[in-house]
Design an enzyme around this catalytic site. Structure first.
Site, mmCIF file in Angstrom:
data_model
loop_
_atom_site.group_PDB
_atom_site.id
_atom_site.type_symbol
_atom_site.label_atom_id
_atom_site.label_comp_id
_atom_site.label_asym_id
_atom_site.label_seq_id
_atom_site.Cartn_x
_atom_site.Cartn_y
_atom_site.Cartn_z
ATOM 1 N N SER A 290 3.201 6.065 -3.539
ATOM 2 C CA SER A 290 3.868 7.222 -3.237
ATOM 3 C C SER A 290 3.751 7.683 -1.813
ATOM 4 O O SER A 290 4.658 7.954 -0.987
ATOM 5 C CB SER A 290 3.621 8.306 -4.222
ATOM 6 N N LYS B 20 -3.167 5.055 -13.551
ATOM 7 C CA LYS B 20 -3.464 6.334 -12.468
ATOM 8 C C LYS B 20 -3.014 7.326 -13.067
ATOM 9 O O LYS B 20 -1.744 7.407 -13.271
ATOM 10 C CB LYS B 20 -3.282 5.937 -11.059
#
Length: 342
Positions: free
Chosen positions: A53, A178
């Site tokens: 991201s 994650k």
């Protein structure tokens, strides 16, 4: 176990930084800055996640992602960092695209892929579809697959612990998760199923990832996740700014949980450092990707802070304000002290 030129790489507990994708003024890839940043962090123990991201992955073409995967491995190898594990972001808006990107990552020299649920049609992706997506991807991927749970970047999809544990149990090529949802309770429910002896009997498809890792997605609960939740580390945007401090916090925390009689001094140091880290993390969470690039330009000699539109570049006024925040300056002093001590 990934073996190249006699060097073996294994995914194990640690800390990673999702590397920003750097651009020139025309928004073309700035590979020189990218390579230098990857190597600089890896030299102090902060491993890279490429095209996550923070790396503006969904603003990149598949070819650009492949280039970044390839250049990161090349840069690390040229620096003698052959054992540094590369995690590559290969999430796409379809199973087909995600598998293609995962195969490209393996071809480029990545060791593990990290995959976010496809969020464009989030409303149509209930638990059965999400589970099938990850099982299909891990079956086709040549390298291990890490689940990436980040509702804010996946159309609000928030995978619960039952779903994650089910995928981990049935997918022999699933190597970890994650949690950028920030849910510590979810983390403990996952480690309660996967960080136990019974889970170790489940077959593992790839020796690169001999154990299932549960990683946090923020620096502000790195120590709590390890000390209280049996977590294995974190992937944190803050690692781009304060790599030595976060490596130190990880090492202190892991020392405490693996020592049969940890010292009160180590425990005190860990919590004091966690307090500094949490304040800095809050500042850079507000600053986002653009704030991180601004800070790197001002403090690490990067040539610019360019974002790929539609995200706007950080303004000078916002950057000046960010640099003055107590959380930013407090951890920066600690980081510089560590740097001088090396």
């Amino acid at each position: 176990m990934a073996a190249v030129n006699g060097h073996s790489r294994v995914l194990k507990p640690g800390v990673w930084a999702p590397i920003p994708t750097f651009f020139d003024e025309q928004e073309e890839l700035d590979l020189d800055t990218f390579r230098k940043h990857v190597v600089k962090l890896a030299k102090v123990g902060m491993q890279p996640v490429i095209c996550g991201s923070m790396g503006e992955a969904f603003h990149l073409t598949d070819d650009e992602r492949f280039t970044l995967f390839k250049e990161s491995r090349k840069a690390l190898d040229e620096a003698g960092l052959h054992d540094t594990v590369i995690i590559a972001g290969t999430g796409g808006n379809s199973t087909r695209q995600t598998i293609r990107l995962s195969k490209l990552a393996a071809e480029a020299g990545a060791d593990v892929v990290i995959v976010i649920p496809p969020g464009y049609y989030a409303g149509a992706l209930q638990k059965p579809a999400l589970k099938q997506f990850f099982l299909d991807v891990q079956e086709a991927s040549p390298i291990p697959v890490m689940i990436y749970n980040f509702p804010g970047a996946a159309g609000g999809i928030d995978m619960d612990s039952d779903l994650i544990n089910s995928i981990a149990t049935e997918g022999s090529n699933i190597c970890g998760v994650k949690l950028t949802c920030g849910a510590v309770g979810k983390l403990t429910r996952i480690t309660g199923k996967t960080a136990v002896q019974a889970f170790s009997s489940h077959p593992r498809k790839n020796t690169v990832a001999p154990e299932f890792l549960t990683l946090g997605g923020f620096a502000d609960f790195l120590a709590p996740a390890i000390l209280g939740g049996r977590g294995h580390g974190a992937i944190m945007g803050l690692g781009n700014i304060y790599p030595r401090s976060l490596v130190r916090l990880f090492e202190l925390s892991y020392k405490i949980v693996t020592d049969s009689n940890p010292s009160a001094e180590d425990i005190k140091k860990a919590w004091e450092l966690q307090d500094l880290v949490s304040e800095a993390d809050a500042s850079f969470t507000r600053g986002g990707i653009a704030g991180t690039k601004y800070f790197l330009q001002k403090n690490s000699g990067h040539p610019n802070r360019r974002m790929r539109r539609p995200i706007l570049d950080y303004t000078d006024a916002a950057g000046a304000s960010l640099e003055k925040e107590d959380g930013v300056t407090g951890l920066l002093a600690f980081e510089k002290a560590l740097e001088k001590g090396q």
